[in-house]
Scaffold this motif. Sequence first.
Motif, PDB file in Angstrom:
ATOM      1  N   ASP A  25      52.570 -37.152 -46.584  1.00  0.00           N
ATOM      2  CA  ASP A  25      52.600 -38.472 -45.298  1.00  0.00           C
ATOM      3  C   ASP A  25      53.513 -39.396 -44.882  1.00  0.00           C
ATOM      4  OD1 ASP A  25      52.086 -39.657 -42.610  1.00  0.00           O
ATOM      5  OD2 ASP A  25      50.227 -38.853 -43.064  1.00  0.00           O
ATOM      6  N   ARG A  26      54.602 -38.983 -45.061  1.00  0.00           N
ATOM      7  CA  ARG A  26      55.611 -40.164 -45.736  1.00  0.00           C
ATOM      8  C   ARG A  26      55.991 -41.513 -44.736  1.00  0.00           C
ATOM      9  NH1 ARG A  26      58.761 -37.802 -49.382  1.00  0.00           N
ATOM     10  NH2 ARG A  26      59.439 -35.993 -49.378  1.00  0.00           N
ATOM     11  N   PRO A  27      55.100 -41.604 -43.010  1.00  0.00           N
ATOM     12  CA  PRO A  27      55.372 -42.472 -42.549  1.00  0.00           C
ATOM     13  C   PRO A  27      53.483 -43.267 -43.115  1.00  0.00           C
ATOM     14  CG  PRO A  27      55.623 -40.506 -41.554  1.00  0.00           C
ATOM     15  CD  PRO A  27      55.148 -40.572 -42.557  1.00  0.00           C
ATOM     16  N   TRP A  28      52.358 -42.179 -43.726  1.00  0.00           N
ATOM     17  CA  TRP A  28      51.100 -42.739 -43.572  1.00  0.00           C
ATOM     18  C   TRP A  28      51.040 -44.223 -45.359  1.00  0.00           C
ATOM     19  CZ3 TRP A  28      48.183 -41.925 -47.582  1.00  0.00           C
ATOM     20  CH2 TRP A  28      46.979 -42.774 -47.496  1.00  0.00           C
ATOM     21  N   TYR A  29      52.068 -42.776 -45.798  1.00  0.00           N
ATOM     22  CA  TYR A  29      51.980 -43.972 -47.443  1.00  0.00           C
ATOM     23  C   TYR A  29      53.406 -45.034 -47.672  1.00  0.00           C
ATOM     24  CZ  TYR A  29      52.895 -43.288 -52.494  1.00  0.00           C
ATOM     25  OH  TYR A  29      52.545 -44.469 -53.887  1.00  0.00           O
ATOM     26  N   ALA A  30      54.441 -44.632 -46.097  1.00  0.00           N
ATOM     27  CA  ALA A  30      54.758 -46.103 -46.797  1.00  0.00           C
ATOM     28  C   ALA A  30      54.217 -47.623 -46.054  1.00  0.00           C
ATOM     29  CB  ALA A  30      56.183 -45.594 -45.695  1.00  0.00           C
ATOM     30  N   SER A  31      53.375 -46.898 -44.896  1.00  0.00           N
ATOM     31  CA  SER A  31      52.689 -48.179 -44.783  1.00  0.00           C
ATOM     32  C   SER A  31      51.512 -48.371 -45.389  1.00  0.00           C
ATOM     33  CB  SER A  31      51.768 -47.758 -42.900  1.00  0.00           C
ATOM     34  OG  SER A  31      50.665 -47.098 -43.786  1.00  0.00           O
ATOM     35  N   HIS A  98      43.577 -38.769 -46.454  1.00  0.00           N
ATOM     36  CA  HIS A  98      44.062 -39.991 -46.607  1.00  0.00           C
ATOM     37  C   HIS A  98      42.752 -41.119 -46.899  1.00  0.00           C
ATOM     38  CE1 HIS A  98      47.458 -39.629 -42.492  1.00  0.00           C
ATOM     39  NE2 HIS A  98      47.561 -38.964 -44.229  1.00  0.00           N
TER      40      HIS A  98
END
Length: 160
Positions: A25-31, A98
């Motif tokens: 989950d790129r957006p979540w991990y980036a956050s 998550h």
Amino acid sequence: MVSWIVTFLVVYALFSVSGVLFPVDRPWYASLNKPAWNPPAPLFGVVWGILYALIALSVTIVYHRTDSFQTASAFYVTVLFVNYVANQAFSFFQFKLHSLTLAFWDTLLVAVTTFLLLVATIPYSKAAAWLLVPYLLWTCFATFLAWTILRLNPQEARAS
């Protein structure tokens, strides 16, 4: 020789399946807050691709030296199975649920079972055991990284 190639490909595919079932989950991990020494995201895929090849080669060697695990110890087979399940569970915990807490504990289990797998592999092939050393080193690093990310993101400690 064909059976060696097939065994290698099957093991490689089995270890790779969680990336398909539970993609990053790129957006979540980036956050997430991450330490300055966090590797760049593309490096993870490259490292795991190499590690899965080394794991697959190690397991293939043992598989063929033990007549399809017929003469392998119950300890080896059990540790391999637990390591595989824990390895696959990480993507589910981290990117589906998550849950940084579950991901950390899972990563620790992967590191411990990787060490045990390495030890259990030695009687069958020292070369196959050496192939697992990079996996052990990476999982130790990954455990420390998972713990650090958990500490930097207490709001993400449990499943959302």
